[in-house]
Design a protein around this motif. Structure first.
Motif, PDB file in Angstrom:
ATOM      1  N   PRO A 129       0.707   9.036  14.054  1.00  0.00           N
ATOM      2  CA  PRO A 129       0.103   9.980  12.969  1.00  0.00           C
ATOM      3  C   PRO A 129       0.477   9.050  11.704  1.00  0.00           C
ATOM      4  O   PRO A 129      -0.230   9.352  10.639  1.00  0.00           O
ATOM      5  CB  PRO A 129       0.774  11.432  13.057  1.00  0.00           C
ATOM      6  CG  PRO A 129       1.062  11.315  14.502  1.00  0.00           C
ATOM      7  CD  PRO A 129       1.330   9.905  15.043  1.00  0.00           C
ATOM      8  N   GLY A 130       1.659   8.569  11.678  1.00  0.00           N
ATOM      9  CA  GLY A 130       1.966   7.868  10.350  1.00  0.00           C
ATOM     10  C   GLY A 130       0.987   6.776  10.062  1.00  0.00           C
ATOM     11  O   GLY A 130       0.649   6.504   8.822  1.00  0.00           O
ATOM     12  N   ILE A 131       0.508   6.038  11.045  1.00  0.00           N
ATOM     13  CA  ILE A 131      -0.460   4.968  10.924  1.00  0.00           C
ATOM     14  C   ILE A 131      -1.676   5.281  10.504  1.00  0.00           C
ATOM     15  O   ILE A 131      -2.343   4.833   9.511  1.00  0.00           O
ATOM     16  CB  ILE A 131      -0.623   3.976  12.202  1.00  0.00           C
ATOM     17  CG1 ILE A 131       0.780   3.331  12.405  1.00  0.00           C
ATOM     18  CG2 ILE A 131      -1.725   2.984  12.081  1.00  0.00           C
ATOM     19  CD1 ILE A 131       0.797   2.811  13.714  1.00  0.00           C
ATOM     20  N   VAL A 132      -2.261   6.277  11.201  1.00  0.00           N
ATOM     21  CA  VAL A 132      -3.584   7.020  10.542  1.00  0.00           C
ATOM     22  C   VAL A 132      -3.639   7.685   9.275  1.00  0.00           C
ATOM     23  O   VAL A 132      -4.413   7.500   8.643  1.00  0.00           O
ATOM     24  CB  VAL A 132      -4.043   8.249  11.629  1.00  0.00           C
ATOM     25  CG1 VAL A 132      -5.057   8.865  11.233  1.00  0.00           C
ATOM     26  CG2 VAL A 132      -4.293   7.564  12.916  1.00  0.00           C
ATOM     27  N   HIS A 133      -2.420   8.118   8.861  1.00  0.00           N
ATOM     28  CA  HIS A 133      -2.474   8.633   7.530  1.00  0.00           C
ATOM     29  C   HIS A 133      -2.480   7.432   6.632  1.00  0.00           C
ATOM     30  O   HIS A 133      -3.293   7.706   5.283  1.00  0.00           O
ATOM     31  CB  HIS A 133      -1.237   9.630   7.237  1.00  0.00           C
ATOM     32  CG  HIS A 133      -1.096  10.288   6.050  1.00  0.00           C
ATOM     33  ND1 HIS A 133       0.047   9.790   5.141  1.00  0.00           N
ATOM     34  CD2 HIS A 133      -1.727  11.085   5.181  1.00  0.00           C
ATOM     35  CE1 HIS A 133      -0.091  10.144   3.741  1.00  0.00           C
ATOM     36  NE2 HIS A 133      -1.084  11.236   4.144  1.00  0.00           N
ATOM     37  N   ALA A 134      -1.756   6.617   6.788  1.00  0.00           N
ATOM     38  CA  ALA A 134      -1.465   5.472   5.902  1.00  0.00           C
ATOM     39  C   ALA A 134      -2.550   4.577   5.861  1.00  0.00           C
ATOM     40  O   ALA A 134      -3.086   4.468   4.560  1.00  0.00           O
ATOM     41  CB  ALA A 134      -0.494   4.485   6.493  1.00  0.00           C
ATOM     42  N   ILE A 135      -3.418   4.572   6.781  1.00  0.00           N
ATOM     43  CA  ILE A 135      -4.867   3.930   6.698  1.00  0.00           C
ATOM     44  C   ILE A 135      -5.637   4.812   5.832  1.00  0.00           C
ATOM     45  O   ILE A 135      -6.580   4.154   5.167  1.00  0.00           O
ATOM     46  CB  ILE A 135      -5.372   3.462   8.212  1.00  0.00           C
ATOM     47  CG1 ILE A 135      -4.480   2.210   8.741  1.00  0.00           C
ATOM     48  CG2 ILE A 135      -6.762   3.096   8.118  1.00  0.00           C
ATOM     49  CD1 ILE A 135      -4.732   1.933   9.997  1.00  0.00           C
ATOM     50  N   TRP A 136      -5.811   6.087   6.218  1.00  0.00           N
ATOM     51  CA  TRP A 136      -6.643   7.153   5.357  1.00  0.00           C
ATOM     52  C   TRP A 136      -6.263   6.983   3.847  1.00  0.00           C
ATOM     53  O   TRP A 136      -7.161   6.953   3.095  1.00  0.00           O
ATOM     54  CB  TRP A 136      -6.477   8.404   5.815  1.00  0.00           C
ATOM     55  CG  TRP A 136      -7.160   9.464   5.226  1.00  0.00           C
ATOM     56  CD1 TRP A 136      -8.617   9.638   5.398  1.00  0.00           C
ATOM     57  CD2 TRP A 136      -6.672  10.446   4.359  1.00  0.00           C
ATOM     58  NE1 TRP A 136      -8.882  10.663   4.452  1.00  0.00           N
ATOM     59  CE2 TRP A 136      -7.596  11.239   3.827  1.00  0.00           C
ATOM     60  CE3 TRP A 136      -5.515  10.561   3.654  1.00  0.00           C
ATOM     61  CZ2 TRP A 136      -7.706  12.014   2.949  1.00  0.00           C
ATOM     62  CZ3 TRP A 136      -5.358  11.816   2.763  1.00  0.00           C
ATOM     63  CH2 TRP A 136      -6.373  12.360   2.503  1.00  0.00           C
ATOM     64  N   VAL A 137      -5.098   6.986   3.605  1.00  0.00           N
ATOM     65  CA  VAL A 137      -4.589   6.975   2.109  1.00  0.00           C
ATOM     66  C   VAL A 137      -5.143   5.484   1.396  1.00  0.00           C
ATOM     67  O   VAL A 137      -5.849   5.417   0.380  1.00  0.00           O
ATOM     68  CB  VAL A 137      -3.027   7.045   1.940  1.00  0.00           C
ATOM     69  CG1 VAL A 137      -2.624   6.705   0.595  1.00  0.00           C
ATOM     70  CG2 VAL A 137      -2.859   8.381   2.288  1.00  0.00           C
ATOM     71  N   ILE A 138      -4.959   4.356   2.158  1.00  0.00           N
ATOM     72  CA  ILE A 138      -5.395   3.275   1.668  1.00  0.00           C
ATOM     73  C   ILE A 138      -6.990   3.255   1.434  1.00  0.00           C
ATOM     74  O   ILE A 138      -7.436   2.555   0.488  1.00  0.00           O
ATOM     75  CB  ILE A 138      -4.826   2.097   2.464  1.00  0.00           C
ATOM     76  CG1 ILE A 138      -3.230   1.899   2.566  1.00  0.00           C
ATOM     77  CG2 ILE A 138      -5.730   0.504   2.133  1.00  0.00           C
ATOM     78  CD1 ILE A 138      -2.689   0.940   3.417  1.00  0.00           C
ATOM     79  N   ALA A 139      -7.717   3.624   2.514  1.00  0.00           N
ATOM     80  CA  ALA A 139      -9.164   3.425   2.228  1.00  0.00           C
ATOM     81  C   ALA A 139      -9.518   4.539   1.440  1.00  0.00           C
ATOM     82  O   ALA A 139     -10.714   4.143   0.879  1.00  0.00           O
ATOM     83  CB  ALA A 139      -9.741   3.931   3.551  1.00  0.00           C
ATOM     84  N   LYS A 140      -8.896   5.662   1.160  1.00  0.00           N
ATOM     85  CA  LYS A 140      -9.319   6.466   0.216  1.00  0.00           C
ATOM     86  C   LYS A 140      -9.132   6.429  -1.143  1.00  0.00           C
ATOM     87  O   LYS A 140     -10.051   6.524  -2.255  1.00  0.00           O
ATOM     88  CB  LYS A 140      -8.659   8.002   0.315  1.00  0.00           C
ATOM     89  CG  LYS A 140      -9.256   9.213  -0.288  1.00  0.00           C
ATOM     90  CD  LYS A 140      -8.344  10.482  -0.182  1.00  0.00           C
ATOM     91  CE  LYS A 140      -7.284  10.301  -1.272  1.00  0.00           C
ATOM     92  NZ  LYS A 140      -6.553  11.581  -1.400  1.00  0.00           N
ATOM     93  N   ASN A 141      -7.954   5.394  -1.811  1.00  0.00           N
ATOM     94  CA  ASN A 141      -7.578   4.984  -2.762  1.00  0.00           C
ATOM     95  C   ASN A 141      -8.156   3.792  -3.235  1.00  0.00           C
ATOM     96  O   ASN A 141      -7.261   2.961  -3.835  1.00  0.00           O
ATOM     97  CB  ASN A 141      -6.266   5.411  -3.008  1.00  0.00           C
ATOM     98  CG  ASN A 141      -5.738   6.701  -3.008  1.00  0.00           C
ATOM     99  OD1 ASN A 141      -6.808   7.456  -3.643  1.00  0.00           O
ATOM    100  ND2 ASN A 141      -4.747   7.172  -2.486  1.00  0.00           N
TER     101      ASN A 141
END
Length: 53
Positions: free
Chosen positions: A40-52
Motif C-alpha cells: 500500500p505504501g508503494i501504491v500511494h507513493a506512485i499515485w502521489v508522484i503521478a498526480k503531482n
C-alpha cells in the motif's frame, strides 16, 4: 526525473513522497501505509508522484 522518483518510491516509498511533496499529510499517510503493509505504501507513493507532476 519522474522515473528516478518512481524507482525510489518502489525501494523506499516515504522517500519518494518526500521528494515530490515534502513533509505534509501525504508524507505521514505514506509512512502509516508503509508500516501497515509495504505494497500500500508503494501504491500511494506512485499515485502521489503521478498526480503531482
Amino acid at each position: 526525473m519522474e522515473l528516478i522518483k518512481i524507482i525510489i518510491a518502489v525501494i523506499l516509498p516515504p522517500l519518494g513522497v518526500f521528494l515530490q511533496v515534502g513533509i505534509g499529510k501525504h508524507f505521514w499517510l505514506n509512512i502509516i501505509l508503509t508500516i501497515l503493509g509495504y505494497l500500500p505504501g508503494i501504491v500511494h507513493a506512485i499515485w502521489v508522484i503521478a498526480k503531482n507532476k
